[in-house]
Design a protein around this motif. Structure first.
Motif, mmCIF file in Angstrom:
data_model
loop_
_atom_site.group_PDB
_atom_site.id
_atom_site.type_symbol
_atom_site.label_atom_id
_atom_site.label_comp_id
_atom_site.label_asym_id
_atom_site.label_seq_id
_atom_site.Cartn_x
_atom_site.Cartn_y
_atom_site.Cartn_z
ATOM 1 N N ARG A 1 0.830 -1.214 0.000
ATOM 2 C CA ARG A 1 0.000 0.000 0.000
ATOM 3 C C ARG A 1 0.861 1.259 0.000
ATOM 4 O O ARG A 1 0.516 2.251 -0.636
ATOM 5 C CB ARG A 1 -0.944 -0.011 1.199
ATOM 6 N N LYS B 1 -8.507 -4.113 -3.509
ATOM 7 C CA LYS B 1 -8.955 -2.892 -4.205
ATOM 8 C C LYS B 1 -9.981 -2.093 -3.399
ATOM 9 O O LYS B 1 -10.001 -0.863 -3.478
ATOM 10 C CB LYS B 1 -9.518 -3.239 -5.583
ATOM 11 N N ASN B 2 -10.809 -2.774 -2.620
ATOM 12 C CA ASN B 2 -11.832 -2.066 -1.843
ATOM 13 C C ASN B 2 -11.262 -1.301 -0.659
ATOM 14 O O ASN B 2 -11.949 -0.472 -0.059
ATOM 15 C CB ASN B 2 -12.904 -3.051 -1.364
ATOM 16 N N ASN B 3 -10.005 -1.580 -0.320
ATOM 17 C CA ASN B 3 -9.361 -0.884 0.796
ATOM 18 C C ASN B 3 -8.456 0.250 0.335
ATOM 19 O O ASN B 3 -7.792 0.886 1.154
ATOM 20 C CB ASN B 3 -8.538 -1.887 1.627
ATOM 21 N N LEU B 4 -8.395 0.483 -0.970
ATOM 22 C CA LEU B 4 -7.528 1.517 -1.525
ATOM 23 C C LEU B 4 -8.351 2.729 -1.932
ATOM 24 O O LEU B 4 -9.533 2.622 -2.242
ATOM 25 C CB LEU B 4 -6.763 0.977 -2.741
ATOM 26 N N SER B 5 -7.694 3.868 -1.948
ATOM 27 C CA SER B 5 -8.362 5.095 -2.375
ATOM 28 C C SER B 5 -7.323 6.073 -2.894
ATOM 29 O O SER B 5 -6.116 5.892 -2.685
ATOM 30 C CB SER B 5 -9.143 5.724 -1.207
ATOM 31 N N GLY B 6 -7.782 7.112 -3.558
ATOM 32 C CA GLY B 6 -6.911 8.176 -4.012
ATOM 33 C C GLY B 6 -5.812 7.706 -4.942
ATOM 34 O O GLY B 6 -6.037 6.916 -5.867
ATOM 35 N N LEU C 1 -5.240 3.838 -5.161
ATOM 36 C CA LEU C 1 -6.214 3.145 -6.004
ATOM 37 C C LEU C 1 -5.930 3.396 -7.476
ATOM 38 O O LEU C 1 -6.011 2.482 -8.306
ATOM 39 C CB LEU C 1 -7.630 3.593 -5.651
#
Length: 486
Positions: free
Chosen positions: A211, A237-242, A245
């Motif tokens: 990450r 993928k559901n735990n990633l952002s910005g 992601l």
């Protein structure tokens, strides 16, 4: 006075001792030593090497840096021995050993099993320390797959929290032993082994700092996309952002494009239909067959005038015989089928781009999802998958059956290891598709490595039905589809 005792060498035994038992002890003492201390114990290493060479096994079994995959690739005959290595044995398997411990051949076989058991346990549980690369993570995951297979489970089951699989239905062996009472039987420890494997894998990913790498565009750009890395990205993928992601999606798209380029070449080579000579060629200049025209009119050559008079022009046939076909691809997206899920999603998108091919894509675990609206974009399709979970093909069958409008022009490709919760009703529905006139192609694996485990119950029934399970490299599936669509 101090008494000093030394272990016997691998090739020698004290009077009355069983030499094969001593060999097993050497291998297991070496295993314990390496698990608790990464430093080599020279005496145990040399004794272990003497044992494996004496019983005809490769020295690579003692190399902690060599994955089980690499050993099997060099020595494919060992693959079957690793499968079910530590699973409970049936009563038939127990029949070879009596009160005397069995024949000498049985005891030698136990030494051989001890070497294989030591290899898979050491590779999985001696995960080391420090930073981990994507390649090291991929190698560990492959070795963990082999441990799960050795325990009689499907790859990915234990880490996914499932304890069923091939071990289900086997008869119990003697407590703490394998089939003949000597090989370790770890099947009773499966409830504890599963979470431990998950913990080791989570620790490796954490040490990989995936990450953190994804959050840094420069570091993320240096990652080499691989099937193992893509699996981790899809799971996380559901735990990633910005930014993280966005970089994860970029890596997935890079991998998809690379695989698609290879598969597209294979499909283009394989899906050229036969020339349809029932359709007259178009009489346009670009189709003019000049060589044939000259050859057919040579009798009209005038030597005096040195001129060829052409009575008839000949044109090339360019129309190819194509019939609108419906291709329904059903993919098991459970933990053991990740490689196939990725490959088949990309393959379906390529076939969807061909003229007169109507492609439908369905993914399932305990529930089914119709991914047909996104079939032209494998990247968007993969982002909608939910890897892992159980397996219930009857859920997918309820979506498949209404799509078969014209059986003669329909092919159903079903990719799974076929370890199902409800085997009988699913197989009957598949047999009904076959009897309707549609082409049914069961596929056990569509991977780059070409290896996969298929439920023997389904394998035998598909064979009796006349639709044997296709397993191996993805080129095999491309070839089968070519034969149907051409």
């Amino acid at each position: 006075m101090t008494e000093h005792t030394t272990a016997p060498a691998a090739g020698t035994t004290p009077s009355g001792a069983d030499p094969q038992e001593n060999r097993r002890q050497v291998l297991y003492w070496r295993l314990l030593a390496r698990l608790f201390d990464q430093e080599e114990q020279a005496a145990l290493e040399s004794a272990g090497l003497a044992v494996v060479e004496d019983i005809g096994l490769p020295a690579a079994l003692l190399d902690p840096q060599a994955s089980v995959d690499s050993v099997v690739q060099r020595h494919p005959e060992l693959a079957d021995e690793f499968d079910g290595l530590m699973a409970p044995a049936t009563e038939a398997d127990d029949g070879g050993a009596g009160d005397d411990g069995g024949t000498d051949r049985d005891r030698v076989a136990e030494v051989r099993r001890a070497a294989l058991v030591s290899k898979v346990l050491l590779n999985v549980f001696a995960s080391g320390s420090g930073q981990v690369t994507a390649g090291q993570l991929a190698r560990w995951q492959s070795d963990a797959d082999w441990l799960e297979r050795a325990l009689g489970c499907r790859p990915g089951d234990l880490r996914g929290g499932r304890t069923g699989g091939r071990a289900a239905g086997r008869g119990p062996g003697p407590a703490g032993t394998g089939g003949n009472g000597t090989t370790p039987d770890l099947s009773r420890l499966i409830p504890a082994i599963g979470p431990e494997l998950g913990n080791i894998e989570a620790d490796l990913v954490k040490r990989m700092h995936l990450r953190e790498v994804l959050a840094d565009p420069a570091l993320a750009a240096r990652l080499t996309p691989s099937m193992s890395l893509i699996e981790q990205l899809l799971r996380d993928k559901n735990n990633l952002s910005g930014v993280a992601l966005a970089n994860a999606k970029s890596l997935i798209r890079r991998f998809v494009d690379e695989v698609a380029e290879v598969l597209r070449t294979q499909v283009e080579k394989a899906t050229v239909g036969a020339l349809d000579r029932s359709v007259p060629p178009k009489r346009v200049f670009r189709n003019l067959d000049l060589d044939r025209t000259i050859w057919k009119n040579l009798t009209n050559w005038s030597p005096e005038e040195e001129r060829l008079y052409v009575d008839r022009l000949y044109y090339r046939h360019t129309t190819r015989r194509t019939t609108p076909q419906r291709l329904i691809v059903v993919v098991d997206q459970s933990g053991s089928m990740v490689d196939s899920m990725v490959n088949c999603t990309i393959l379906a998108s390529i076939f969807a781009g061909l003229p007169k091919v109507d492609v439908h894509l369905i993914a399932y675990d305990t529930q089914a999802l119709d991914l047909t609206p996104w079939v032209h974009d494998p990247f968007e399709t993969l982002l909608r998958t939910n890897l892992g979970g159980g397996t219930d093909g009857t859920a997918a069958m309820t979506l498949v059956q209404p799509k078969i409008a014209e059986p003669r022009n329909t092919v159903v490709v079903w990719i799974s290891d076929f370890y199902e919760w409800r085997s009988e009703p699913l197989f009957e529905a598949m047999a009904a598709i076959h009897r309707s006139g549609a082409r049914f192609i069961p596929v056990g694996s569509v991977t780059s490595a070409g290896r996969g485990s298929v439920n023997p119950w389904f394998r035998e029934r598909f064979k009796d039905l006349g639709t044997p399970v296709l397993s191996g490299h993805i080129r095999k599936l491309v070839h089968e589809l070519k034969n149907f669509l051409a």
